[in-house]
Design a protein around this motif. Sequence first.
Motif, PDB file in Angstrom:
ATOM      1  N   TYR A 734       0.769  -1.148   0.204  1.00  0.00           N
ATOM      2  CA  TYR A 734      -0.085   0.078   0.082  1.00  0.00           C
ATOM      3  C   TYR A 734       0.727   1.252  -0.102  1.00  0.00           C
ATOM      4  CZ  TYR A 734       0.853  -0.461   5.227  1.00  0.00           C
ATOM      5  OH  TYR A 734       1.215  -0.576   6.431  1.00  0.00           O
ATOM      6  N   ARG A 735       2.156   1.132  -0.459  1.00  0.00           N
ATOM      7  CA  ARG A 735       3.010   2.337  -0.329  1.00  0.00           C
ATOM      8  C   ARG A 735       2.366   3.540  -1.271  1.00  0.00           C
ATOM      9  NH1 ARG A 735       7.605   0.027  -0.157  1.00  0.00           N
ATOM     10  NH2 ARG A 735       7.535   0.153   1.892  1.00  0.00           N
ATOM     11  N   GLU A 736       1.827   3.340  -2.231  1.00  0.00           N
ATOM     12  CA  GLU A 736       1.343   4.493  -3.259  1.00  0.00           C
ATOM     13  C   GLU A 736      -0.153   4.888  -2.778  1.00  0.00           C
ATOM     14  OE1 GLU A 736       0.943   3.207  -7.212  1.00  0.00           O
ATOM     15  OE2 GLU A 736       3.118   2.638  -7.482  1.00  0.00           O
ATOM     16  N   GLN A 737      -0.629   4.233  -1.523  1.00  0.00           N
ATOM     17  CA  GLN A 737      -1.811   4.641  -1.073  1.00  0.00           C
ATOM     18  C   GLN A 737      -1.431   5.312   0.615  1.00  0.00           C
ATOM     19  OE1 GLN A 737      -3.332   0.497  -1.596  1.00  0.00           O
ATOM     20  NE2 GLN A 737      -5.294   1.865  -1.503  1.00  0.00           N
ATOM     21  N   THR A 738      -0.040   5.605   0.878  1.00  0.00           N
ATOM     22  CA  THR A 738       0.214   5.888   1.910  1.00  0.00           C
ATOM     23  C   THR A 738      -0.471   7.277   2.349  1.00  0.00           C
ATOM     24  OG1 THR A 738       2.189   4.915   1.910  1.00  0.00           O
ATOM     25  CG2 THR A 738       2.049   6.770   3.482  1.00  0.00           C
ATOM     26  N   PRO A 739      -0.933   7.648   3.473  1.00  0.00           N
ATOM     27  CA  PRO A 739      -0.824   6.775   4.744  1.00  0.00           C
ATOM     28  C   PRO A 739      -1.848   5.835   4.891  1.00  0.00           C
ATOM     29  CG  PRO A 739      -1.851   8.774   5.302  1.00  0.00           C
ATOM     30  CD  PRO A 739      -1.610   8.928   3.689  1.00  0.00           C
ATOM     31  N   PHE A 740      -2.782   5.464   3.877  1.00  0.00           N
ATOM     32  CA  PHE A 740      -3.441   4.346   4.195  1.00  0.00           C
ATOM     33  C   PHE A 740      -4.360   4.083   5.294  1.00  0.00           C
ATOM     34  CE2 PHE A 740      -3.998  -0.530   3.719  1.00  0.00           C
ATOM     35  CZ  PHE A 740      -4.722  -0.497   2.668  1.00  0.00           C
ATOM     36  N   ALA A 741      -5.018   5.087   5.621  1.00  0.00           N
ATOM     37  CA  ALA A 741      -5.731   5.448   6.801  1.00  0.00           C
ATOM     38  C   ALA A 741      -6.919   4.592   6.741  1.00  0.00           C
ATOM     39  CB  ALA A 741      -6.353   7.035   6.938  1.00  0.00           C
ATOM     40  N   PHE A 742      -7.308   3.877   8.004  1.00  0.00           N
ATOM     41  CA  PHE A 742      -8.375   2.741   8.011  1.00  0.00           C
ATOM     42  C   PHE A 742      -9.751   3.559   7.853  1.00  0.00           C
ATOM     43  CE2 PHE A 742     -11.272   0.108  10.509  1.00  0.00           C
ATOM     44  CZ  PHE A 742     -11.093  -0.987   9.809  1.00  0.00           C
ATOM     45  N   THR A 743     -10.467   2.988   7.191  1.00  0.00           N
ATOM     46  CA  THR A 743     -11.856   3.614   6.803  1.00  0.00           C
ATOM     47  C   THR A 743     -12.936   3.276   7.590  1.00  0.00           C
ATOM     48  OG1 THR A 743     -12.213   1.810   4.924  1.00  0.00           O
ATOM     49  CG2 THR A 743     -11.131   3.961   4.248  1.00  0.00           C
ATOM     50  N   GLY A 744     -12.910   2.136   8.273  1.00  0.00           N
ATOM     51  CA  GLY A 744     -13.747   1.853   9.352  1.00  0.00           C
ATOM     52  C   GLY A 744     -13.451   2.649  10.653  1.00  0.00           C
ATOM     53  N   ASP A 745     -14.207   2.029  11.940  1.00  0.00           N
ATOM     54  CA  ASP A 745     -13.685   2.706  13.295  1.00  0.00           C
ATOM     55  C   ASP A 745     -12.775   1.701  14.026  1.00  0.00           C
ATOM     56  OD1 ASP A 745     -15.188   4.881  12.685  1.00  0.00           O
ATOM     57  OD2 ASP A 745     -17.262   3.943  13.324  1.00  0.00           O
ATOM     58  N   ILE A 746     -11.904   2.193  14.698  1.00  0.00           N
ATOM     59  CA  ILE A 746     -11.165   1.792  15.710  1.00  0.00           C
ATOM     60  C   ILE A 746     -11.564   2.257  17.077  1.00  0.00           C
ATOM     61  CG2 ILE A 746      -8.821   1.303  16.237  1.00  0.00           C
ATOM     62  CD1 ILE A 746      -7.918   1.652  13.429  1.00  0.00           C
ATOM     63  N   ALA A 747     -11.714   1.456  17.908  1.00  0.00           N
ATOM     64  CA  ALA A 747     -11.781   1.621  19.486  1.00  0.00           C
ATOM     65  C   ALA A 747     -10.655   1.899  19.991  1.00  0.00           C
ATOM     66  CB  ALA A 747     -12.817   0.817  20.086  1.00  0.00           C
ATOM     67  N   ARG A 748      -9.689   0.728  19.836  1.00  0.00           N
ATOM     68  CA  ARG A 748      -8.317   0.754  20.343  1.00  0.00           C
ATOM     69  C   ARG A 748      -7.595  -0.305  19.772  1.00  0.00           C
ATOM     70  NH1 ARG A 748     -12.051  -1.578  23.341  1.00  0.00           N
ATOM     71  NH2 ARG A 748     -12.488   0.274  24.075  1.00  0.00           N
ATOM     72  N   VAL A 749      -6.314  -0.511  19.825  1.00  0.00           N
ATOM     73  CA  VAL A 749      -5.348  -1.466  19.372  1.00  0.00           C
ATOM     74  C   VAL A 749      -4.384  -1.772  20.712  1.00  0.00           C
ATOM     75  CG1 VAL A 749      -3.703  -2.284  17.768  1.00  0.00           C
ATOM     76  CG2 VAL A 749      -5.435  -0.728  16.980  1.00  0.00           C
ATOM     77  N   THR A 750      -4.255  -2.971  21.070  1.00  0.00           N
ATOM     78  CA  THR A 750      -3.611  -3.415  22.096  1.00  0.00           C
ATOM     79  C   THR A 750      -2.634  -4.601  21.761  1.00  0.00           C
ATOM     80  OG1 THR A 750      -5.839  -3.346  23.490  1.00  0.00           O
ATOM     81  CG2 THR A 750      -3.885  -4.581  24.408  1.00  0.00           C
ATOM     82  N   VAL A 751      -1.496  -3.955  22.171  1.00  0.00           N
ATOM     83  CA  VAL A 751      -0.291  -4.843  21.986  1.00  0.00           C
ATOM     84  C   VAL A 751       0.187  -5.580  23.276  1.00  0.00           C
ATOM     85  CG1 VAL A 751       1.959  -5.167  20.916  1.00  0.00           C
ATOM     86  CG2 VAL A 751       0.594  -3.548  20.092  1.00  0.00           C
ATOM     87  N   ASP A 752       0.074  -6.889  23.172  1.00  0.00           N
ATOM     88  CA  ASP A 752       0.307  -7.723  24.592  1.00  0.00           C
ATOM     89  C   ASP A 752       1.961  -8.252  24.263  1.00  0.00           C
ATOM     90  OD1 ASP A 752       0.658 -10.276  26.196  1.00  0.00           O
ATOM     91  OD2 ASP A 752      -0.957  -9.255  26.750  1.00  0.00           O
ATOM     92  N   VAL A 753       2.719  -7.976  25.374  1.00  0.00           N
ATOM     93  CA  VAL A 753       4.033  -8.104  25.204  1.00  0.00           C
ATOM     94  C   VAL A 753       4.460  -8.988  26.543  1.00  0.00           C
ATOM     95  CG1 VAL A 753       4.982  -6.883  23.358  1.00  0.00           C
ATOM     96  CG2 VAL A 753       4.921  -6.018  25.636  1.00  0.00           C
TER      97      VAL A 753
END
Length: 772
Positions: A734-753
């Motif tokens: 998707y480099r040519e579409q940068t920043p390729f923003a998400f078109t749905g809704d995001i409540a949160r993104v959780t990274v578990d480490v």
Amino acid sequence: MPEREFHGHIGRTYDESEPWWPEETRAPEDAPNVLLITLDDVGFGQLGCYGGLIDTPNIDRLAENGLRYNNFHTTALCSPTRSCLMTGRNHHSNGMAAITEVSTGFPGYNGHIPHENGMVSEALVEEGYSTYALGKWHLTPAESTSAAGPYDQWPLNRGYERFYGFLGGDTDQYTPALIHDNHQTEPPARPEEGYHLTEDLAQRAIEFIGDAKQVDPDKPFFTYFCPGACHAPHQVPEEYIEKYEGEFDMGWDQAREQILEQQKKAGVVPEDTELSPQNEDVQRWDSLSEDEQRLYSRMMEVFAGFLEHADAQIGKVLDYLEELGELDNTLVMLVSDNGASAEGGPTGSVDENRFFNNVPEDLEENLEAMDDLGGPEYFNHYPWGWTWAGNTPFRRWKRETYRGGASDPLVVSWPEGIDARGEVREQFVHAIDVAPTIYEAVGIDPPEEVKGYSQSPIEGTSFAYTFDEPDAPEQHVTQYFEMLGTRAIYHDGWRAVRPWPFGEPMTTEALSATTIEDSGWELYHVEEDFAEANDVASEHPEKVLELAQLWWTEAGKHDVLPLDGRSVQRFAEARPQPGKPREQYVYHPGGQYIPENAAVKVFNRDHSITADLTIPVGGAEGALLAHGSRSGGYSLYVTDNRLVYVHNYVGVDEYEVVADEPLPEGDVSVRMEFEATGEPDLSTGKGVPGTVRLFYDDRQVGEGEVPVTTPITTGLTAGLSCGKDSVNAVTDVYREQTPFAFTGDIARVTVDVSGEPFVHEEAELDRIMARE
């Protein structure tokens, strides 16, 4: 508070009262503007007016209308030198013994410039100057560069009224990590639209100056202009590279001879100057293969174009000042922050992130990339043979306390304040002398107090006495040097250097021996041996002892102690971090990207990424979480209404896992789980292999193998972003579409480490130090 005192008279009515306004602070009558231009990693022998093989007509015209100094010195490293320029104090006095990423908990090493060491900007803004900083800063503690702050060491809190540039040590010239004042901003255009950072910085400088001058033409400015050139990545429009095609086919050995000859003709070195001896780390040009010579010549052509391009942008600023009628009364000082950089290693690099991750350069691959070097696809750097040539006639390079690391160009032009034209000055000058010279030229004394902080003494010496007196006796006669455990001292025409042993790795033991033992000092009578070509320590043991003892005296004065020759351990030193370590990191869309040092660390450990989404009717697409750049990283994104995970292995390969079915509409929790299936081999540039599983809610919808992962770092130029990718996209998809923003809704993104991390400290140190 004094500023609230009222000196009029207040009666019962207006007719019985006398209004009063405080007197406006104005700079001294006819005070000059000040333009301080700081180049990055440009060696003593690279500018045209210093005998270099690169055309720099605009810097040359400054020299023709002013002075060149051939005995100007820096600290041999970026941030430490810049702290000296800004404050007039030594780098250890500023807490800036090295870059902030390797700070330790001692006064000379903590990476925090004390407010008692006020900056020139803080003094001049209180004297009625407009103050602007543009380009590289790298004076903010690494832990303070995210949106969490604190902001007290950002430019706007150190006396600058406006800032446009980047906080770290380097950035991509086509897709930079930009800060405007106190917030992140996107570049105003894309690479394919012709964007380049240096051009942007020049235009912003013109705008900043013009905005104020059109309102108050008599108000002087102090502008600190710091393009990223010529630090890696060496990136420049193709037409600047084409000009130099074939110009460096002679190789670095002959280049040194040509440069020295031109330096003598230009009068920037004495006629009897000898070239310093063969550098022990550099191969002779005629020992290289034809393919190696072809590639390395091209890498130097790119660097040459990069420097000339920067010169052209400097020219735009100078032309604008001339158009305004301001150039003649502008004190212009142009310096480099250290000698030319050897961070490209013996072979050069098409992407420094391979070096940081111990991934070896491949000659065949690099030859295939050769025609595209300098463009947005690569983060390239030349081989250190060209570094050596760039520091002609001196030995060694950046990070080392020989003259090759610490002797740099200084050009000064001020037509209304300096009568001399095109002359060379030979008096010893150091970066700490720049601030007091500015104060003298402006006609003010260094402030005794700044923002309520009583000020420490200025440690530099104004060199304004040299402006019209070429033979004036040297006033700065003693100066210590210390960088990463190596030492040197200048005193009254002599220079003693204590290096580490050549050919030996920079191990803890080697550096500790270097810093603790007082044997091994070299001695150069630089008053007679300009290039440090002849070590005369054995002939003058009494002078060696005198200078070694003087070094310890100066070290005690300026917070150089305790000497620290550690390498890996120094990086691993506990220091403040942005937030406490945690097992879960929660990110939200719409905010600023997270700089690399503040982002979650996922490499070589089990981890998961969970995104809570709402998918609209008809589906969605875009990046959910992206970390890194084209040089390496990972992204969890949606395309064709399917969840996809991609791992970019140091820009060499991309490994993709795609969900078997489309995303359902409505609320859904999507998840990527990474399970490590082997051990990392960091010495060969291989992170853990792993199995990637994709889930919609708790239902598995995809699985795939990633045979090798990036072992250490995503790189230095991007960071982590939620709900979009940075301008320097992780994947080609998707480099040519940068920043390729998400078109749905995001409540949160959780990274578990919650899995145990794996840290390779020595490789991390290499990565961080290359940002100088």
